[in-house]
Design a protein around this motif. Structure first.
Motif, PDB file in Angstrom:
ATOM      1  N   GLY A 259      15.440 -10.561  50.624  1.00 24.62           N
ATOM      2  CA  GLY A 259      16.164 -10.190  50.062  1.00 24.62           C
ATOM      3  C   GLY A 259      17.197 -11.308  49.734  1.00 24.62           C
TER       4      GLY A 259
ATOM      5  N   LEU B 132      16.172 -14.651  48.416  1.00 28.76           N
ATOM      6  CA  LEU B 132      15.950 -14.730  47.006  1.00 28.76           C
ATOM      7  C   LEU B 132      17.221 -14.371  46.427  1.00 28.76           C
ATOM      8  CD1 LEU B 132      14.022 -14.484  44.588  1.00 28.76           C
ATOM      9  CD2 LEU B 132      13.234 -12.258  45.715  1.00 28.76           C
ATOM     10  N   GLU B 133      17.842 -14.202  46.385  1.00 29.16           N
ATOM     11  CA  GLU B 133      18.721 -13.973  45.722  1.00 29.16           C
ATOM     12  C   GLU B 133      19.729 -14.853  45.523  1.00 29.16           C
ATOM     13  OE1 GLU B 133      22.101 -10.776  46.578  1.00 29.16           O
ATOM     14  OE2 GLU B 133      21.057  -9.279  46.989  1.00 29.16           O
TER      15      GLU B 133
ATOM     16  N   LEU C 102      18.167 -17.189  43.664  1.00 31.71           N
ATOM     17  CA  LEU C 102      17.455 -17.043  41.851  1.00 31.71           C
ATOM     18  C   LEU C 102      19.479 -17.439  41.632  1.00 31.71           C
ATOM     19  CD1 LEU C 102      16.590 -13.360  42.258  1.00 31.71           C
ATOM     20  CD2 LEU C 102      15.802 -15.929  40.931  1.00 31.71           C
TER      21      LEU C 102
ATOM     22  N   TYR D 161      11.045  -7.230  45.152  1.00 30.52           N
ATOM     23  CA  TYR D 161      11.494  -7.929  43.388  1.00 30.52           C
ATOM     24  C   TYR D 161      11.308  -6.788  42.248  1.00 30.52           C
ATOM     25  CZ  TYR D 161       8.399 -11.491  45.655  1.00 30.52           C
ATOM     26  OH  TYR D 161       8.285 -12.519  46.489  1.00 30.52           O
TER      27      TYR D 161
ATOM     28  N   ARG E  10      13.217  -3.986  43.511  1.00 29.24           N
ATOM     29  CA  ARG E  10      14.439  -3.788  43.629  1.00 29.24           C
ATOM     30  C   ARG E  10      15.831  -4.951  42.846  1.00 29.24           C
ATOM     31  NH1 ARG E  10      12.838  -2.630  48.517  1.00 29.24           N
ATOM     32  NH2 ARG E  10      13.726  -4.596  49.443  1.00 29.24           N
ATOM     33  N   CYS E  11      14.660  -6.232  42.849  1.00 27.28           N
ATOM     34  CA  CYS E  11      15.812  -7.369  41.796  1.00 27.28           C
ATOM     35  C   CYS E  11      16.214  -7.625  40.813  1.00 27.28           C
ATOM     36  CB  CYS E  11      15.085  -8.847  43.175  1.00 27.28           C
ATOM     37  SG  CYS E  11      15.629  -8.795  44.851  1.00 27.28           S
TER      38      CYS E  11
ATOM     39  N   LYS F 120      26.130 -13.838  38.865  1.00 30.57           N
ATOM     40  CA  LYS F 120      25.830 -13.729  39.692  1.00 30.57           C
ATOM     41  C   LYS F 120      25.833 -12.167  39.748  1.00 30.57           C
ATOM     42  CE  LYS F 120      24.544 -12.313  44.216  1.00 30.57           C
ATOM     43  NZ  LYS F 120      24.799 -13.602  46.289  1.00 30.57           N
TER      44      LYS F 120
ATOM     45  N   GLU G 224      23.276  -9.073  37.287  1.00 30.75           N
ATOM     46  CA  GLU G 224      22.553  -9.370  38.311  1.00 30.75           C
ATOM     47  C   GLU G 224      22.018  -7.813  39.227  1.00 30.75           C
ATOM     48  OE1 GLU G 224      18.787 -10.744  37.645  1.00 30.75           O
ATOM     49  OE2 GLU G 224      20.931 -12.270  35.955  1.00 30.75           O
TER      50      GLU G 224
ATOM     51  N   GLY H 212      21.273  -6.019  42.460  1.00 34.35           N
ATOM     52  CA  GLY H 212      20.890  -6.797  44.023  1.00 34.35           C
ATOM     53  C   GLY H 212      19.380  -6.487  43.942  1.00 34.35           C
ATOM     54  N   CYS H 213      19.294  -8.181  45.442  1.00 39.19           N
ATOM     55  CA  CYS H 213      18.094  -7.677  46.193  1.00 39.19           C
ATOM     56  C   CYS H 213      18.245  -7.288  47.344  1.00 39.19           C
ATOM     57  CB  CYS H 213      17.909  -8.955  46.268  1.00 39.19           C
ATOM     58  SG  CYS H 213      17.439 -10.361  44.955  1.00 39.19           S
TER      59      CYS H 213
END
Length: 163
Positions: free
Chosen positions: A91, A94-95, A98, A124, A126-127, A156, A159, A161-162
Protein backbone atom coordinates in the motif's frame (compact mmCIF):
# COMPACT_ATOMS: atom_id res chain seq x y z
CA UNK A 1 21.95 -13.41 26.48
CA UNK A 2 19.58 -12.92 23.57
CA UNK A 3 19.50 -9.22 22.69
CA UNK A 4 17.38 -7.95 19.84
CA UNK A 5 19.07 -5.67 17.37
CA UNK A 6 16.82 -2.80 16.23
CA UNK A 7 15.83 -2.84 12.58
CA UNK A 8 17.13 -0.18 10.24
CA UNK A 9 14.44 2.35 9.31
CA UNK A 10 12.56 2.02 6.04
CA UNK A 11 13.58 4.34 3.23
CA UNK A 12 11.32 5.14 0.29
CA UNK A 13 12.84 6.34 -2.95
CA UNK A 14 12.33 6.54 -6.68
CA UNK A 15 13.82 3.56 -8.47
CA UNK A 16 16.81 4.46 -10.65
CA UNK A 17 18.70 2.57 -13.37
CA UNK A 18 21.30 1.31 -10.88
CA UNK A 19 18.50 -0.47 -8.97
CA UNK A 20 17.91 -3.04 -11.72
CA UNK A 21 19.52 -5.94 -9.81
CA UNK A 22 17.45 -5.54 -6.57
CA UNK A 23 14.34 -5.07 -8.74
CA UNK A 24 15.11 -8.24 -10.68
CA UNK A 25 15.71 -10.17 -7.44
CA UNK A 26 12.46 -8.94 -5.84
CA UNK A 27 10.55 -9.62 -9.06
CA UNK A 28 11.84 -13.21 -9.08
CA UNK A 29 11.16 -13.78 -5.36
CA UNK A 30 7.67 -12.30 -5.28
CA UNK A 31 6.27 -12.55 -8.82
CA UNK A 32 8.17 -15.47 -10.30
CA UNK A 33 10.23 -13.30 -12.64
CA UNK A 34 8.00 -11.19 -14.87
CA UNK A 35 10.89 -9.31 -16.46
CA UNK A 36 14.45 -10.15 -17.51
CA UNK A 37 17.54 -8.17 -16.49
CA UNK A 38 17.52 -6.27 -19.78
CA UNK A 39 13.81 -5.45 -19.40
CA UNK A 40 14.46 -4.07 -15.91
CA UNK A 41 17.32 -1.95 -17.23
CA UNK A 42 15.07 -0.50 -19.95
CA UNK A 43 12.21 0.03 -17.49
CA UNK A 44 14.30 1.95 -14.97
CA UNK A 45 16.02 4.12 -17.58
CA UNK A 46 12.76 5.51 -19.03
CA UNK A 47 11.49 8.72 -17.37
CA UNK A 48 7.94 7.83 -18.44
CA UNK A 49 8.05 4.64 -16.36
CA UNK A 50 8.18 5.70 -12.72
CA UNK A 51 8.95 3.25 -9.96
CA UNK A 52 9.02 3.51 -6.19
CA UNK A 53 10.97 1.28 -3.85
CA UNK A 54 10.83 0.71 -0.12
CA UNK A 55 14.22 -0.23 1.29
CA UNK A 56 15.67 -1.42 4.58
CA UNK A 57 19.37 -0.77 4.25
CA UNK A 58 20.39 -2.25 0.90
CA UNK A 59 17.41 -4.64 0.75
CA UNK A 60 14.49 -3.79 -1.52
CA UNK A 61 11.37 -4.90 0.36
CA UNK A 62 8.61 -3.57 -1.91
CA UNK A 63 8.20 -1.78 -5.21
CA UNK A 64 5.52 -0.37 -7.47
CA UNK A 65 6.08 0.53 -11.12
CA UNK A 66 4.00 1.97 -13.91
CA UNK A 67 3.93 3.64 -17.28
CA UNK A 68 2.71 7.19 -17.75
CA UNK A 69 0.88 7.37 -21.09
CA UNK A 70 -0.79 10.71 -21.81
CA UNK A 71 -3.21 11.20 -18.88
CA UNK A 72 -3.03 7.62 -17.55
CA UNK A 73 -0.80 5.70 -15.19
CA UNK A 74 -0.79 2.05 -16.16
CA UNK A 75 0.46 0.12 -13.14
CA UNK A 76 2.72 -2.67 -14.36
CA UNK A 77 3.52 -4.27 -11.01
CA UNK A 78 3.36 -4.08 -7.25
CA UNK A 79 5.68 -6.51 -5.49
CA UNK A 80 6.45 -7.21 -1.84
CA UNK A 81 9.11 -9.61 -0.58
CA UNK A 82 7.29 -12.77 0.56
CA UNK A 83 8.59 -12.50 4.14
CA UNK A 84 7.44 -8.85 4.34
CA UNK A 85 3.83 -9.30 3.24
CA UNK A 86 0.79 -8.21 5.26
CA UNK A 87 2.65 -5.23 6.76
CA UNK A 88 1.21 -2.48 4.55
CA UNK A 89 4.31 -2.13 2.38
CA UNK A 90 2.46 -2.74 -0.89
CA UNK A 91 0.00 0.00 0.00
CA UNK A 92 2.82 2.41 0.80
CA UNK A 93 4.61 2.01 -2.52
CA UNK A 94 1.34 2.03 -4.45
CA UNK A 95 0.23 5.28 -2.78
CA UNK A 96 3.60 6.84 -3.60
CA UNK A 97 3.31 5.77 -7.25
CA UNK A 98 -0.22 7.21 -7.46
CA UNK A 99 1.08 10.49 -6.03
CA UNK A 100 3.78 10.63 -8.73
CA UNK A 101 1.06 10.06 -11.34
CA UNK A 102 -1.08 12.89 -9.92
CA UNK A 103 1.90 15.26 -9.90
CA UNK A 104 2.58 14.31 -13.53
CA UNK A 105 -0.98 15.20 -14.56
CA UNK A 106 -2.45 11.70 -14.80
CA UNK A 107 -6.24 11.64 -14.46
CA UNK A 108 -6.68 7.92 -13.93
CA UNK A 109 -4.80 4.70 -13.24
CA UNK A 110 -5.35 1.22 -14.62
CA UNK A 111 -3.98 -2.23 -13.90
CA UNK A 112 -4.57 -5.92 -14.51
CA UNK A 113 -4.61 -8.47 -11.70
CA UNK A 114 -5.38 -12.18 -11.52
CA UNK A 115 -8.87 -12.50 -9.96
CA UNK A 116 -7.53 -15.32 -7.76
CA UNK A 117 -4.87 -13.07 -6.22
CA UNK A 118 -7.07 -12.12 -3.29
CA UNK A 119 -4.45 -10.07 -1.44
CA UNK A 120 -3.73 -7.89 -4.48
CA UNK A 121 -7.40 -7.47 -5.38
CA UNK A 122 -8.15 -6.44 -1.78
CA UNK A 123 -5.27 -3.92 -1.78
CA UNK A 124 -6.42 -2.32 -5.02
CA UNK A 125 -10.02 -2.11 -3.80
CA UNK A 126 -8.84 -0.44 -0.55
CA UNK A 127 -7.09 2.11 -2.75
CA UNK A 128 -10.38 2.81 -4.54
CA UNK A 129 -9.88 0.81 -7.74
CA UNK A 130 -13.06 -0.38 -9.44
CA UNK A 131 -13.51 -3.42 -11.67
CA UNK A 132 -13.64 -2.35 -15.31
CA UNK A 133 -13.58 -5.63 -17.21
CA UNK A 134 -11.99 -9.03 -17.69
CA UNK A 135 -9.34 -10.13 -20.19
CA UNK A 136 -9.79 -13.84 -20.88
CA UNK A 137 -6.61 -15.92 -21.00
CA UNK A 138 -4.39 -12.87 -20.45
CA UNK A 139 -1.58 -14.43 -18.41
CA UNK A 140 1.09 -16.88 -19.63
CA UNK A 141 -0.58 -19.69 -17.67
CA UNK A 142 -3.94 -18.97 -19.31
CA UNK A 143 -5.50 -17.23 -16.31
CA UNK A 144 -7.85 -14.33 -16.82
CA UNK A 145 -6.96 -10.76 -15.80
CA UNK A 146 -9.31 -8.47 -13.92
CA UNK A 147 -8.97 -4.93 -15.30
CA UNK A 148 -9.23 -2.27 -12.61
CA UNK A 149 -9.53 1.50 -12.92
CA UNK A 150 -9.10 4.45 -10.56
CA UNK A 151 -9.99 8.10 -11.14
CA UNK A 152 -7.17 10.25 -9.80
CA UNK A 153 -8.07 13.59 -8.28
CA UNK A 154 -5.87 16.64 -7.97
CA UNK A 155 -5.45 16.09 -4.23
CA UNK A 156 -4.28 12.99 -2.42
CA UNK A 157 -6.66 14.00 0.41
CA UNK A 158 -9.63 13.22 -1.85
CA UNK A 159 -8.43 9.67 -2.55
CA UNK A 160 -9.11 6.64 -0.38
CA UNK A 161 -5.99 5.42 1.40
CA UNK A 162 -4.26 2.20 0.45
CA UNK A 163 -3.29 1.26 4.00
Amino acid sequence: MNVRKPLAPLRQSLLIPDDWRPCLDLDRASLGGLWSASQWQIELADQGRPGVGLWRGEHLLAMACGWLVLDELHITLVAVAPEQRRRGLGGRVLEALLEIARASGALHATLEVAPGNGAAVALYRRCGFLDAGLRRGYYRNGDDALIQWLRLTASKDEEPGCG
